[in-house]
Motif scaffolding. Structure first.
Motif, PDB file in Angstrom:
ATOM      1  N   LYS A  89       0.810  -1.223   0.000  1.00 19.92           N
ATOM      2  CA  LYS A  89       0.000   0.000   0.000  1.00 19.92           C
ATOM      3  C   LYS A  89       0.844   1.273   0.000  1.00 19.92           C
ATOM      4  O   LYS A  89       0.495   2.257  -0.659  1.00 19.92           O
ATOM      5  N   HIS A  90       1.950   1.267   0.717  1.00 12.87           N
ATOM      6  CA  HIS A  90       2.696   2.510   0.937  1.00 12.87           C
ATOM      7  C   HIS A  90       4.036   2.594   0.212  1.00 12.87           C
ATOM      8  O   HIS A  90       4.590   3.693   0.097  1.00 12.87           O
ATOM      9  N   ALA A  91       4.591   1.478  -0.240  1.00 16.39           N
ATOM     10  CA  ALA A  91       5.979   1.523  -0.711  1.00 16.39           C
ATOM     11  C   ALA A  91       6.192   0.979  -2.119  1.00 16.39           C
ATOM     12  O   ALA A  91       7.311   0.621  -2.477  1.00 16.39           O
ATOM     13  N   ILE A  92       5.132   0.941  -2.929  1.00 17.24           N
ATOM     14  CA  ILE A  92       5.294   0.526  -4.320  1.00 17.24           C
ATOM     15  C   ILE A  92       5.269   1.772  -5.201  1.00 17.24           C
ATOM     16  O   ILE A  92       4.385   2.609  -5.088  1.00 17.24           O
ATOM     17  N   LYS A  93       6.240   1.886  -6.074  1.00 14.42           N
ATOM     18  CA  LYS A  93       6.331   3.059  -6.951  1.00 14.42           C
ATOM     19  C   LYS A  93       6.374   2.641  -8.414  1.00 14.42           C
ATOM     20  O   LYS A  93       6.622   1.481  -8.754  1.00 14.42           O
ATOM     21  N   GLY A  94       6.155   3.610  -9.297  1.00 14.22           N
ATOM     22  CA  GLY A  94       6.193   3.355 -10.726  1.00 14.22           C
ATOM     23  C   GLY A  94       4.832   2.994 -11.278  1.00 14.22           C
ATOM     24  O   GLY A  94       3.822   2.982 -10.576  1.00 14.22           O
ATOM     25  N   TYR A  96       2.790   0.103 -13.910  1.00 13.34           N
ATOM     26  CA  TYR A  96       2.889  -1.212 -14.547  1.00 13.34           C
ATOM     27  C   TYR A  96       3.310  -1.030 -16.004  1.00 13.34           C
ATOM     28  O   TYR A  96       2.809  -0.132 -16.688  1.00 13.34           O
ATOM     29  N   PRO A  97       4.253  -1.819 -16.505  1.00 16.54           N
ATOM     30  CA  PRO A  97       4.875  -2.995 -15.875  1.00 16.54           C
ATOM     31  C   PRO A  97       6.227  -2.712 -15.225  1.00 16.54           C
ATOM     32  O   PRO A  97       7.092  -3.580 -15.195  1.00 16.54           O
ATOM     33  N   ASN A  98       6.426  -1.491 -14.739  1.00 14.83           N
ATOM     34  CA  ASN A  98       7.708  -1.100 -14.138  1.00 14.83           C
ATOM     35  C   ASN A  98       7.549  -0.749 -12.665  1.00 14.83           C
ATOM     36  O   ASN A  98       8.030   0.291 -12.211  1.00 14.83           O
ATOM     37  N   LEU A  99       6.893  -1.601 -11.915  1.00 11.47           N
ATOM     38  CA  LEU A  99       6.699  -1.364 -10.491  1.00 11.47           C
ATOM     39  C   LEU A  99       7.914  -1.842  -9.698  1.00 11.47           C
ATOM     40  O   LEU A  99       8.546  -2.831 -10.051  1.00 11.47           O
ATOM     41  N   SER A 100       8.215  -1.135  -8.618  1.00  5.20           N
ATOM     42  CA  SER A 100       9.324  -1.530  -7.752  1.00  5.20           C
ATOM     43  C   SER A 100       9.070  -0.988  -6.356  1.00  5.20           C
ATOM     44  O   SER A 100       8.128  -0.214  -6.129  1.00  5.20           O
ATOM     45  N   VAL A 101       9.902  -1.384  -5.408  1.00  5.00           N
ATOM     46  CA  VAL A 101       9.739  -0.953  -4.021  1.00  5.00           C
ATOM     47  C   VAL A 101      10.473   0.365  -3.797  1.00  5.00           C
ATOM     48  O   VAL A 101      11.629   0.517  -4.184  1.00  5.00           O
ATOM     49  N   ASP A 102       9.784   1.298  -3.159  1.00  2.00           N
ATOM     50  CA  ASP A 102      10.414   2.539  -2.688  1.00  2.00           C
ATOM     51  C   ASP A 102      10.861   2.251  -1.255  1.00  2.00           C
ATOM     52  O   ASP A 102      10.085   2.356  -0.314  1.00  2.00           O
ATOM     53  N   TYR A 103      12.127   1.897  -1.090  1.00  2.00           N
ATOM     54  CA  TYR A 103      12.603   1.381   0.195  1.00  2.00           C
ATOM     55  C   TYR A 103      12.522   2.413   1.314  1.00  2.00           C
ATOM     56  O   TYR A 103      12.383   2.050   2.484  1.00  2.00           O
TER      57      TYR A 103
END
Length: 273
Positions: A89-94, A96-103
């Motif tokens: 919910k809070h830490a996925i960025k970008g 689709y299809p270029n999603l990644s984790v915002d650490y």
């Protein structure tokens, strides 16, 4: 066949048409079964977000089983559910299809204990030194998590030291010292009855691209190179014909390739920026 052991108004148990009823942590649950059909773009995006989330959640469960224990207690959720929910919910960025984790936005605990100021992280050839302002609840237990996104491994330290120590050195294999590191910290009461919000300490060694990301960018570059050549030819022929399509098989094939490549680039991962 579904059964109603608690009467017609009670929870069902079993299969009814394309629905399955069962109890989960004391709560009645129902889910669908069977072929759901071709997924929509939103469904594909949700699946990728879950996949990206689970890549991290699987590796940090030893940490989150403790850090989310209090929040999960007395609810129908467990530590795994909470970790998955917060990261997705809070830490996925970008997009689709270029999603990644915002650490920097990853949440690993929620609580009432105070966090720490002056968080720092530095490395040497043997590991990583994490430090903080030791003032506050001096006997709190320090929990540290080092996550290695390139290797998809983690180094959890559940009982590192007391808060008043002010620092803790985490031993690491020499190979991991040079890998990208995302670091987190939280504080747990000595009696185990309270915890702080997790805090992002920072990154070491930069956000190095994975082999998959490198391959995606290379593939995108090749397709873009071909598209640029086709587009230039297509637009020139249109211009030479006063903005009208050329009445020839060769031009129709060129136009078809132009449209296919244009659409492919819109959905292909690896786009710069």
């Amino acid at each position: 066949m579904a059964k109603a052991p608690n009467g017609p108004l009670g929870p069902l148990n079993g299969k009814l048409s394309n629905l399955v009823f069962y109890m989960l942590n004391g709560q009645p649950v129902v889910r669908t079964i069977g072929d759901p059909g071709k997924p929509s773009r939103n469904q594909l995006a949700n699946r990728q977000a879950m996949s990206v989330t689970m890549d991290m959640v699987r590796m940090i469960s030893e940490f989150t089983n403790v850090s989310f224990e209090l929040e999960a207690k007395g609810t129908v959720r467990n530590a795994h559910n909470l970790a998955t929910s917060y990261i997705k919910k809070h830490a996925i960025k970008g997009e689709y299809p270029n999603l990644s984790v915002d650490y920097a936005k990853v949440i690993l605990s929620n609580g009432t204990l105070p966090g720490a100021n002056d968080l720092k992280i530095e490395k040497n050839e043997k590991g990583v030194l994490v430090s903080w302002d030791p003032s506050g609840w001096y006997n709190d237990i320090v929990m540290i998590l080092l996550y290695h996104p390139l290797k998809k491994t983690a180094r959890p330290v559940i009982n590192a030291c007391r808060r008043d120590a002010g620092s803790y050195f985490v031993d690491l294999h020499s190979e991991l010292v040079e890998e990208p590191i995302e670091a987190y910290i939280c504080f747990r009461a000595a009696n185990g009855k309270a915890i702080s919000d997790s805090q992002y300490i920072g990154n070491l060694n930069g956000a190095v691209e994975s082999q998959e990301e490198i391959a995606q960018k290379q593939k995108y570059a090749l397709v873009k190179q071909r598209f640029d050549a086709v587009e230039a030819d297509y637009l020139k022929q249109m211009e030479d014909n006063r903005g009208n399509p050329v009445d020839s098989k060769a031009f129709r094939n060129l136009e078809r390739e132009y449209e296919v490549l244009k659409n492919k680039l819109e959905h292909l991962p690896g786009k710069p920026g």
